[in-house]
Scaffold this motif. Structure first.
Motif, short mmCIF file in Angstrom:
data_model
loop_
_atom_site.label_atom_id
_atom_site.label_comp_id
_atom_site.label_asym_id
_atom_site.label_seq_id
_atom_site.Cartn_x
_atom_site.Cartn_y
_atom_site.Cartn_z
N ASN A 88 0.85 -1.19 0.00
CA ASN A 88 0.00 0.00 0.00
C ASN A 88 0.88 1.24 0.00
O ASN A 88 1.89 1.29 0.71
CB ASN A 88 -0.91 0.02 1.23
CG ASN A 88 -2.19 0.79 1.00
OD1 ASN A 88 -2.21 1.77 0.27
ND2 ASN A 88 -3.27 0.35 1.64
N GLU A 89 0.50 2.22 -0.77
CA GLU A 89 1.26 3.47 -0.79
C GLU A 89 1.07 4.24 0.53
O GLU A 89 1.95 4.99 0.95
CB GLU A 89 0.82 4.34 -1.97
CG GLU A 89 1.67 5.57 -2.17
CD GLU A 89 1.29 6.35 -3.42
OE1 GLU A 89 1.82 7.47 -3.60
OE2 GLU A 89 0.47 5.84 -4.21
N TYR A 90 -0.08 4.01 1.18
CA TYR A 90 -0.40 4.72 2.41
C TYR A 90 -0.75 3.73 3.53
O TYR A 90 -0.90 2.54 3.30
CB TYR A 90 -1.59 5.66 2.18
CG TYR A 90 -1.39 6.62 1.03
CD1 TYR A 90 -0.60 7.76 1.18
CD2 TYR A 90 -1.98 6.38 -0.21
CE1 TYR A 90 -0.41 8.64 0.13
CE2 TYR A 90 -1.79 7.25 -1.27
CZ TYR A 90 -1.00 8.39 -1.09
OH TYR A 90 -0.81 9.25 -2.15
N GLU A 91 -0.90 4.27 4.72
CA GLU A 91 -1.38 3.45 5.84
C GLU A 91 -2.75 2.87 5.53
O GLU A 91 -3.52 3.44 4.76
CB GLU A 91 -1.53 4.30 7.10
CG GLU A 91 -0.28 4.78 7.75
CD GLU A 91 -0.63 5.64 8.95
OE1 GLU A 91 -1.10 5.08 9.96
OE2 GLU A 91 -0.46 6.87 8.86
N SER A 92 -3.06 1.77 6.19
CA SER A 92 -4.37 1.15 6.02
C SER A 92 -5.09 1.10 7.36
O SER A 92 -4.61 0.46 8.30
CB SER A 92 -4.23 -0.27 5.45
OG SER A 92 -5.44 -0.99 5.58
N GLU A 161 -6.12 -7.94 1.87
CA GLU A 161 -4.79 -8.03 2.49
C GLU A 161 -3.69 -7.48 1.58
O GLU A 161 -2.66 -7.05 2.06
CB GLU A 161 -4.46 -9.49 2.83
CG GLU A 161 -5.33 -10.06 3.94
CD GLU A 161 -4.97 -11.50 4.24
OE1 GLU A 161 -4.20 -12.12 3.46
OE2 GLU A 161 -5.44 -12.03 5.26
N ARG A 162 -3.90 -7.54 0.26
CA ARG A 162 -2.91 -7.05 -0.71
C ARG A 162 -1.51 -7.50 -0.28
O ARG A 162 -0.60 -6.70 -0.12
CB ARG A 162 -2.99 -5.54 -0.84
CG ARG A 162 -4.35 -5.03 -1.27
CD ARG A 162 -4.35 -3.52 -1.44
NE ARG A 162 -3.46 -3.12 -2.51
CZ ARG A 162 -3.19 -1.84 -2.82
NH1 ARG A 162 -3.74 -0.86 -2.12
NH2 ARG A 162 -2.36 -1.55 -3.80
N GLU A 163 -1.36 -8.78 -0.18
CA GLU A 163 -0.19 -9.34 0.51
C GLU A 163 1.00 -9.65 -0.41
O GLU A 163 0.83 -10.13 -1.53
CB GLU A 163 -0.61 -10.64 1.22
CG GLU A 163 0.46 -11.23 2.12
CD GLU A 163 -0.04 -12.47 2.85
OE1 GLU A 163 0.78 -13.12 3.51
OE2 GLU A 163 -1.25 -12.78 2.74
N VAL A 164 2.18 -9.36 0.09
CA VAL A 164 3.41 -9.85 -0.50
C VAL A 164 4.11 -10.67 0.59
O VAL A 164 4.04 -10.32 1.77
CB VAL A 164 4.32 -8.70 -1.01
CG1 VAL A 164 4.80 -7.81 0.12
CG2 VAL A 164 5.49 -9.24 -1.80
#
Length: 232
Positions: A88-92, A161-164
């Motif tokens: 994420n470019e920003y906090e979530s 989650e957009r997980e790596v």
């Protein structure tokens, strides 16, 4: 040590990633200079490291003439360890809610490039890094040419989650793995910034700053932007 794997989809080095954790886990990381990687079969998602229905049907056909083939994939989950990060470019706000239990959590900000470099001190195990693909497990196929593939797919319900993932295979090692494994990391390289929980008090931020100073770390510490003052 990071090992490049051309089979695995990896975002660019400047991609921003986050890890949300509580203070005790963060301090353990600082003091030990190690990153904890969870055993894949200990995750809450029971599908972790398994296959989708189309892939399973194909594997069953192969296993009909080779019973050990299916047994290998079942036991392999116990040998694979994972460290999860959020792209994420920003906090979530959602990640704060899910992964920090109280107002005393933190978020580590890093990048894909930093993760690669930070793993250099680890000499016992190789680490791959890859983005998770979110699919329909009833309809879509998971390839199994690479043994890491089952750990880089999840159900669509986890897309938020957009997980790596940093992934390591400990097969062949005599080390006993219970809940997971700690690997050596360069903390200064791993962490670009530290963000303090948006609901925390000022004393908590001051405590984290003091702890970092006593441990001789000079990493930037920020209060979460989610609680900045309104303009009206």
């Amino acid at each position: 040590m990071y090992a490049d794997n051309e089979n695995i989809n990896l975002p660019s080095d400047d991609t921003i990633v986050w890890k949300y954790l509580d203070l005790s886990k963060f301090l353990d990381m600082l003091l030990s200079k190690k990153l904890f990687m969870s055993r894949s079969d200990k995750f809450e998602d029971q599908y972790e490291g398994t296959f989708s229905e189309p892939t399973y049907e194909e594997i069953k056909k192969i296993a009909a003439n080779n019973s050990k083939f299916l047994d290998y994939y079942k036991s392999h989950r116990e040998k694979v360890v994972i460290s999860s990060w959020h792209i994420n470019e920003y906090e979530s706000y959602a990640m704060w809610q899910i992964f920090t239990k109280n107002n005393e959590g933190l978020a580590i900000q890093s990048t894909i490039g930093r993760l690669k470099q930070a793993l250099a001190p680890e000499k016992k195990y190789l680490q791959n890094i890859g983005a998770v693909n979110y699919i329909d497990y009833k309809k879509e196929y998971i390839p199994f040419e690479d043994t890491f593939f089952p750990f880089l797919f999840k159900r669509k319900s986890f897309q938020y989650e957009r997980e790596v993932r940093i992934i390591s295979d400990t097969s062949g090692s005599r080390v006993s793995i219970n809940d997971g494994l700690k690997v050596d990391v360069n903390i200064d390289q791993l962490i670009e910034k530290i963000y303090i929980h948006p609901k925390s008090e000022n004393w908590y931020k001051n405590l984290v700053i003091e702890l970092m100073q006593k441990l001789d770390f000079t990493i930037a510490i920020e209060k979460s932007d989610l609680e900045s003052d309104i303009l009206i």
